[in-house]
Design a protein around this motif. Sequence first.
Motif, PDB file in Angstrom:
ATOM      1  N   ASN A   9       0.816  -1.216   0.000  1.00  0.00           N
ATOM      2  CA  ASN A   9       0.000   0.000   0.000  1.00  0.00           C
ATOM      3  C   ASN A   9       0.849   1.265   0.000  1.00  0.00           C
ATOM      4  O   ASN A   9       0.466   2.278  -0.585  1.00  0.00           O
ATOM      5  N   ASP A  10       1.993   1.222   0.695  1.00  0.00           N
ATOM      6  CA  ASP A  10       2.765   2.437   0.950  1.00  0.00           C
ATOM      7  C   ASP A  10       4.231   2.231   0.572  1.00  0.00           C
ATOM      8  O   ASP A  10       5.060   1.844   1.400  1.00  0.00           O
ATOM      9  N   LEU A  11       4.543   2.506  -0.682  1.00  0.00           N
ATOM     10  CA  LEU A  11       5.911   2.313  -1.172  1.00  0.00           C
ATOM     11  C   LEU A  11       6.886   3.300  -0.536  1.00  0.00           C
ATOM     12  O   LEU A  11       8.039   2.956  -0.270  1.00  0.00           O
ATOM     13  N   LEU A 130      11.815  -1.387  -5.703  1.00  0.00           N
ATOM     14  CA  LEU A 130      10.546  -0.710  -5.462  1.00  0.00           C
ATOM     15  C   LEU A 130       9.920  -0.420  -6.816  1.00  0.00           C
ATOM     16  O   LEU A 130      10.434   0.386  -7.589  1.00  0.00           O
ATOM     17  N   ASP A 131       8.820  -1.091  -7.102  1.00  0.00           N
ATOM     18  CA  ASP A 131       8.219  -1.055  -8.432  1.00  0.00           C
ATOM     19  C   ASP A 131       6.855  -0.377  -8.431  1.00  0.00           C
ATOM     20  O   ASP A 131       5.975  -0.740  -7.645  1.00  0.00           O
ATOM     21  N   GLU A 132       6.700   0.578  -9.325  1.00  0.00           N
ATOM     22  CA  GLU A 132       5.419   1.242  -9.550  1.00  0.00           C
ATOM     23  C   GLU A 132       4.920   0.822 -10.925  1.00  0.00           C
ATOM     24  O   GLU A 132       5.497   1.201 -11.943  1.00  0.00           O
ATOM     25  N   LEU A 133       3.855   0.031 -10.950  1.00  0.00           N
ATOM     26  CA  LEU A 133       3.255  -0.400 -12.196  1.00  0.00           C
ATOM     27  C   LEU A 133       1.957   0.363 -12.436  1.00  0.00           C
ATOM     28  O   LEU A 133       1.408   0.962 -11.508  1.00  0.00           O
ATOM     29  N   GLY A 136      -0.547  -0.872  -9.787  1.00  0.00           N
ATOM     30  CA  GLY A 136      -0.262  -1.018  -8.363  1.00  0.00           C
ATOM     31  C   GLY A 136       1.214  -0.942  -8.044  1.00  0.00           C
ATOM     32  O   GLY A 136       2.061  -0.890  -8.946  1.00  0.00           O
ATOM     33  N   ASP A 137       1.529  -0.923  -6.744  1.00  0.00           N
ATOM     34  CA  ASP A 137       2.909  -0.819  -6.266  1.00  0.00           C
ATOM     35  C   ASP A 137       3.358  -2.147  -5.650  1.00  0.00           C
ATOM     36  O   ASP A 137       2.588  -2.801  -4.934  1.00  0.00           O
ATOM     37  N   PHE A 138       4.615  -2.487  -5.897  1.00  0.00           N
ATOM     38  CA  PHE A 138       5.137  -3.784  -5.485  1.00  0.00           C
ATOM     39  C   PHE A 138       6.574  -3.645  -4.990  1.00  0.00           C
ATOM     40  O   PHE A 138       7.270  -2.689  -5.305  1.00  0.00           O
ATOM     41  N   VAL A 139       6.996  -4.640  -4.215  1.00  0.00           N
ATOM     42  CA  VAL A 139       8.390  -4.767  -3.780  1.00  0.00           C
ATOM     43  C   VAL A 139       8.873  -6.144  -4.201  1.00  0.00           C
ATOM     44  O   VAL A 139       8.196  -7.147  -3.954  1.00  0.00           O
ATOM     45  N   GLU A 140      10.034  -6.192  -4.847  1.00  0.00           N
ATOM     46  CA  GLU A 140      10.675  -7.457  -5.167  1.00  0.00           C
ATOM     47  C   GLU A 140      11.980  -7.550  -4.386  1.00  0.00           C
ATOM     48  O   GLU A 140      12.727  -6.577  -4.295  1.00  0.00           O
TER      49      GLU A 140
END
Length: 211
Positions: A9-11, A130-133, A136-140
Amino acid sequence: EIEAKFYVNDLKRLEARLLELGARLIQPRVLETNIRFDLPDRSLSAASRALRLRQDDNIRITYKGKAEIVDGVMSRKELEFTVGDFETARQVIEALGYEQIAVYEKFRATYEMQTSEVSKDFGSLVHVMLDELPYGDFVEIEGAGVDSIRATAARLGLDWEAAIPASYLALFERVRAGSKSDPAKLTFAALNGFRPSADRLNVRPADLKNS
């Protein structure tokens, strides 16, 4: 390649936590443009393999083998090399008989940090992306093994049970199902600000307990 992926939710809060832990920024936020290719019979996709051309601050061609999911971590063979010209590389790949099957974008910032002392891989490095698609936002998290990745997720306050055993394109298929979205366009312009819910993506925010 050994990695775990999390929807968040909060990158910005995750980035602040990385800095608190002494992580080092090794690639500032940059826009990635990716093209996925397959043969006309779609045999790469059928075998869960991938051929990708990517442009960010470099231009790279990547092959990925079939993924194995173990304890929430995705492991697959990856071969990658840099090239000098994006358009020429695209033309060469297509001249060899491959076709574009998807174009997708994301903003990515990459941090590097040491694994913690609770990890069996202590002393090795992990990379946190830290990925912004568009959806949505994701962490790998990539590391030497499951233990180092899991330890890093814990230090970041991420719920390990929320790890996503799916690719970004597979997640997009969940968004696209039942809609009129172009299956070959996963760009910010194409989605035009549309942000599906976590339920529609069939994922759970890994940082929910920190919200």
